[in-house]
Design a protein around this motif. Structure first.
Motif, PDB file in Angstrom:
ATOM      1  N   ARG A 156       0.793  -1.225   0.000  1.00  0.00           N
ATOM      2  CA  ARG A 156       0.000   0.000   0.000  1.00  0.00           C
ATOM      3  C   ARG A 156       0.832   1.285   0.000  1.00  0.00           C
ATOM      4  N   PHE A 157       2.040   1.219   0.514  1.00  0.00           N
ATOM      5  CA  PHE A 157       2.802   2.454   0.722  1.00  0.00           C
ATOM      6  C   PHE A 157       4.180   2.366   0.077  1.00  0.00           C
ATOM      7  N   ASN A 158       4.556   3.439  -0.626  1.00  0.00           N
ATOM      8  CA  ASN A 158       5.919   3.555  -1.141  1.00  0.00           C
ATOM      9  C   ASN A 158       6.377   5.001  -1.034  1.00  0.00           C
ATOM     10  N   TRP A 159       7.660   5.220  -1.235  1.00  0.00           N
ATOM     11  CA  TRP A 159       8.210   6.571  -1.131  1.00  0.00           C
ATOM     12  C   TRP A 159       9.250   6.787  -2.226  1.00  0.00           C
ATOM     13  N   SER A 160       9.536   8.062  -2.478  1.00  0.00           N
ATOM     14  CA  SER A 160      10.520   8.408  -3.499  1.00  0.00           C
ATOM     15  C   SER A 160      11.276   9.660  -3.069  1.00  0.00           C
ATOM     16  N   ILE A 161      12.570   9.674  -3.329  1.00  0.00           N
ATOM     17  CA  ILE A 161      13.403  10.857  -3.107  1.00  0.00           C
ATOM     18  C   ILE A 161      13.686  11.497  -4.465  1.00  0.00           C
ATOM     19  N   ILE A 162      13.519  12.815  -4.542  1.00  0.00           N
ATOM     20  CA  ILE A 162      13.709  13.548  -5.791  1.00  0.00           C
ATOM     21  C   ILE A 162      14.692  14.691  -5.548  1.00  0.00           C
ATOM     22  N   VAL A 204       8.799  12.082  -1.094  1.00  0.00           N
ATOM     23  CA  VAL A 204       7.365  11.951  -1.339  1.00  0.00           C
ATOM     24  C   VAL A 204       6.910  10.568  -0.885  1.00  0.00           C
ATOM     25  N   GLY A 205       5.790  10.508  -0.194  1.00  0.00           N
ATOM     26  CA  GLY A 205       5.197   9.239   0.203  1.00  0.00           C
ATOM     27  C   GLY A 205       3.833   9.061  -0.440  1.00  0.00           C
ATOM     28  N   ARG A 206       3.538   7.838  -0.911  1.00  0.00           N
ATOM     29  CA  ARG A 206       2.252   7.567  -1.575  1.00  0.00           C
ATOM     30  C   ARG A 206       1.541   6.413  -0.879  1.00  0.00           C
ATOM     31  N   TYR A 207       0.235   6.594  -0.676  1.00  0.00           N
ATOM     32  CA  TYR A 207      -0.591   5.544  -0.082  1.00  0.00           C
ATOM     33  C   TYR A 207      -1.681   5.147  -1.066  1.00  0.00           C
ATOM     34  N   LYS A 208      -1.784   3.861  -1.361  1.00  0.00           N
ATOM     35  CA  LYS A 208      -2.818   3.344  -2.254  1.00  0.00           C
ATOM     36  C   LYS A 208      -4.099   3.111  -1.458  1.00  0.00           C
ATOM     37  N   VAL A 209      -5.076   3.971  -1.686  1.00  0.00           N
ATOM     38  CA  VAL A 209      -6.361   3.827  -1.011  1.00  0.00           C
ATOM     39  C   VAL A 209      -7.078   2.586  -1.534  1.00  0.00           C
ATOM     40  N   THR A 210      -7.050   2.418  -2.854  1.00  0.00           N
ATOM     41  CA  THR A 210      -7.548   1.215  -3.521  1.00  0.00           C
ATOM     42  C   THR A 210      -6.543   0.867  -4.611  1.00  0.00           C
ATOM     43  N   ASP A 211      -6.835  -0.160  -5.389  1.00  0.00           N
ATOM     44  CA  ASP A 211      -5.940  -0.517  -6.484  1.00  0.00           C
ATOM     45  C   ASP A 211      -5.904   0.564  -7.561  1.00  0.00           C
ATOM     46  N   ARG A 212      -6.897   1.464  -7.547  1.00  0.00           N
ATOM     47  CA  ARG A 212      -6.965   2.492  -8.580  1.00  0.00           C
ATOM     48  C   ARG A 212      -6.726   3.911  -8.063  1.00  0.00           C
ATOM     49  N   ILE A 213      -6.958   4.151  -6.801  1.00  0.00           N
ATOM     50  CA  ILE A 213      -6.853   5.503  -6.248  1.00  0.00           C
ATOM     51  C   ILE A 213      -5.709   5.566  -5.246  1.00  0.00           C
ATOM     52  N   SER A 214      -4.881   6.597  -5.382  1.00  0.00           N
ATOM     53  CA  SER A 214      -3.796   6.802  -4.420  1.00  0.00           C
ATOM     54  C   SER A 214      -3.667   8.285  -4.115  1.00  0.00           C
ATOM     55  N   VAL A 215      -3.132   8.571  -2.948  1.00  0.00           N
ATOM     56  CA  VAL A 215      -2.855   9.949  -2.544  1.00  0.00           C
ATOM     57  C   VAL A 215      -1.392  10.019  -2.129  1.00  0.00           C
ATOM     58  N   PHE A 216      -0.798  11.195  -2.284  1.00  0.00           N
ATOM     59  CA  PHE A 216       0.604  11.331  -1.912  1.00  0.00           C
ATOM     60  C   PHE A 216       0.884  12.742  -1.411  1.00  0.00           C
ATOM     61  N   ALA A 263      -2.813  13.474  -5.893  1.00  0.00           N
ATOM     62  CA  ALA A 263      -3.668  12.295  -5.959  1.00  0.00           C
ATOM     63  C   ALA A 263      -3.603  11.729  -7.365  1.00  0.00           C
ATOM     64  N   ALA A 264      -3.891  10.443  -7.483  1.00  0.00           N
ATOM     65  CA  ALA A 264      -3.836   9.788  -8.786  1.00  0.00           C
ATOM     66  C   ALA A 264      -4.944   8.755  -8.910  1.00  0.00           C
ATOM     67  N   TYR A 265      -5.376   8.573 -10.148  1.00  0.00           N
ATOM     68  CA  TYR A 265      -6.340   7.522 -10.483  1.00  0.00           C
ATOM     69  C   TYR A 265      -5.708   6.674 -11.578  1.00  0.00           C
ATOM     70  N   GLU A 266      -5.723   5.345 -11.399  1.00  0.00           N
ATOM     71  CA  GLU A 266      -5.054   4.451 -12.339  1.00  0.00           C
ATOM     72  C   GLU A 266      -5.937   3.261 -12.701  1.00  0.00           C
ATOM     73  N   ILE A 267      -5.799   2.819 -13.937  1.00  0.00           N
ATOM     74  CA  ILE A 267      -6.327   1.524 -14.373  1.00  0.00           C
ATOM     75  C   ILE A 267      -5.138   0.786 -14.985  1.00  0.00           C
ATOM     76  N   ALA A 283      -2.858   0.837 -18.719  1.00  0.00           N
ATOM     77  CA  ALA A 283      -1.791   1.821 -18.485  1.00  0.00           C
ATOM     78  C   ALA A 283      -2.337   3.238 -18.323  1.00  0.00           C
ATOM     79  N   LEU A 284      -3.556   3.361 -17.800  1.00  0.00           N
ATOM     80  CA  LEU A 284      -4.152   4.679 -17.580  1.00  0.00           C
ATOM     81  C   LEU A 284      -3.717   5.233 -16.230  1.00  0.00           C
ATOM     82  N   ARG A 285      -3.281   6.479 -16.248  1.00  0.00           N
ATOM     83  CA  ARG A 285      -2.995   7.170 -14.992  1.00  0.00           C
ATOM     84  C   ARG A 285      -3.247   8.663 -15.171  1.00  0.00           C
ATOM     85  N   ILE A 286      -3.999   9.222 -14.250  1.00  0.00           N
ATOM     86  CA  ILE A 286      -4.201  10.665 -14.173  1.00  0.00           C
ATOM     87  C   ILE A 286      -3.699  11.104 -12.803  1.00  0.00           C
TER      88      ILE A 286
END
Length: 426
Positions: A81-87, A122-134, A233-237, A241-244
């Motif tokens: 559910r959770f990942n992070w990235s350094i930029i 940056v940290g990202r949490y997958k709320v569902t398989d399609r919706i995530s917030v970071f 926030a992101a929405y994916e299918i 390969a859909l991602r907004i």
């Protein structure tokens, strides 16, 4: 189509190797948060602008210097559910130099050098398989040096200085009168007495002489570091390969130590009564990034970036006017990536920044809008991906102005950028 984000990285490569509006350099994308677990990426871009112009006196300028961009990211998953990235990137920059004699040209001797560095986690949490917030937090450092010179700046700075000694007198009105505007001269003489315009004109001429004799105006701002925050926030299918994804970065408040040179005097912390501290913000921004598969092995991407450069005001104590004076920036891109086989992919991307339509622009950024095209390619060998790209941008024509008065015109300019990216998944 789940693996088509590989092609998207070819498209993203061109961001750091393309000329951009205002102070923008890196584009501040947070897309590395969507990379595979254990992915490290190093990017390098080199941009060679050709920004040439002339003034009414016949002086010619070649003002934009070549500059490079580097970036580094690393992404790691903690669990499903959770990942992070350094930029690490260089979000803003300016490097211009008006290479002409300041005594015989409108803008000769004017220079600007602004540098920045940023580090964000940056940290990202997958709320569902399609919706995530970071969300993310980082540090951003900026330093700058600016020189204003040439006869346009000599006249404008002298006029503003003399007008400030007369209660209620607007420097624009005095400037118009000294350029021969009869109505403006009459208004000044009616308000302050006959002969006032002529007397003030003599005072301005004296200050201009001092400005020319002492090498113009110089501003130095020491490096300052401030926190910076982002949310998104992101929405994916994944199957197509859909991602907004939308990313909002808050403005950062900075306070820095400055010094100035004017009319042969250096103003700094040792000068009695001089305020050597300046407050300003780096701009808030919003990135909207879209990708979707449209056929097996084919990905379409689009993006929009808004940056509020109009909120960036750097007003030195002695000069008393804004050194930045930029409009908000809007950038649009549209691209397509094609995977040819398991090892090779290619892409083409169009970019567009609309012109502001202003009569004049800042001499520190003498272009207005752009249209660009980028070509990219990627080679994959197991966990290693090597990408390269080239960008060509047509830069919009503009008139550089000082105090709203045209000083030089810039026509038919362009920029060429190349970029490289190396990725490895551990």
């Amino acid at each position: 189509m789940k693996n088509m984000f590989v092609g998207a990285s070819v498209l993203a490569l061109t961001t750091g190797s393309a000329f951009a509006a205002g102070l923008d350099r890196s584009g501040q994308s947070a897309s590395s948060i969507f990379a595979a677990d254990g992915t490290a990426a190093l990017t390098f871009g080199l941009v060679t602008p050709s920004v040439t112009g002339t003034d009414a006196g016949g002086a010619s300028y070649d003002v934009a210097k070549r500059y490079s961009q580097t970036g580094l990211t690393f992404t790691k998953s903690v669990n499903e559910r959770f990942n992070w990235s350094i930029i690490a990137d260089k979000p803003y920059g300016v490097d211009v130099d008006y290479n002409a004699d300041p005594l015989t040209s409108a803008l000769g001797g004017t220079k600007a050098d602004l540098n920045s560095n940023a580090l964000t986690i940056v940290g990202r949490y997958k709320v569902t398989d399609r919706i995530s917030v970071f969300g993310g937090i980082g540090a951003q450092s900026i330093d700058a040096e600016v020189s204003l010179n040439g006869q346009s700046y000599a006249g404008a700075i002298a006029t503003a200085g003399v007008a400030a000694t007369v209660p209620g007198l607007d420097s624009a009105l005095l400037g118009a009168a000294l350029r021969g505007d009869v109505a403006a001269a009459t208004a000044i003489d009616t308000t302050y007495g006959a002969g006032t315009t002529a007397a003030l004109g003599g005072a301005v001429a004296g200050v201009v002489g001092g400005f020319n004799a002492t090498g113009g105006y110089a501003f130095r701002m020491k490096e300052s570091t401030s926190p910076n925050y982002l949310i998104g926030a992101a929405y994916e299918i994944p199957d197509i390969a859909l991602r907004i994804a939308g990313t909002y970065r808050f403005e950062s408040k900075h306070s820095a130590t400055i010094s100035e040179d004017l009319l042969g005097t250096t103003f700094d912390s040792t000068t009695p009564g001089y305020d050597d501290q300046i407050s300003y913000v780096s701009p808030q921004s919003f990135n909207l990034e879209l990708q979707t598969g449209v056929a097996p092995g084919t990905l379409v991407t689009a993006s929009y970036r808004w940056t509020e450069f109009s909120a960036v005001d750097i007003i030195p104590t002695r000069l008393g006017s804004d050194l930045v004076n930029l409009d908000d920036a809007h950038r649009f891109t549209l691209g397509v990536a094609k995977r040819f086989n398991d090892r090779f992919a290619g892409s083409v991307t169009l970019s567009y920044e609309p012109p502001t339509g202003n009569n004049t622009v800042s001499p520190l950024g003498p272009t207005d809008g752009l249209k660009g095209i980028s070509f990219g390619g990627q080679f994959t060998d197991g966990p290693i991906k090597i990408s390269g790209g080239i960008n060509y941008s047509w830069l919009g024509d503009a008139d550089a102005g000082v105090a709203g008065i045209k000083a030089a015109e810039f026509r038919d300019n362009h920029a060429v950028g190349i970029g490289f990216k190396a990725e490895m998944t551990f």
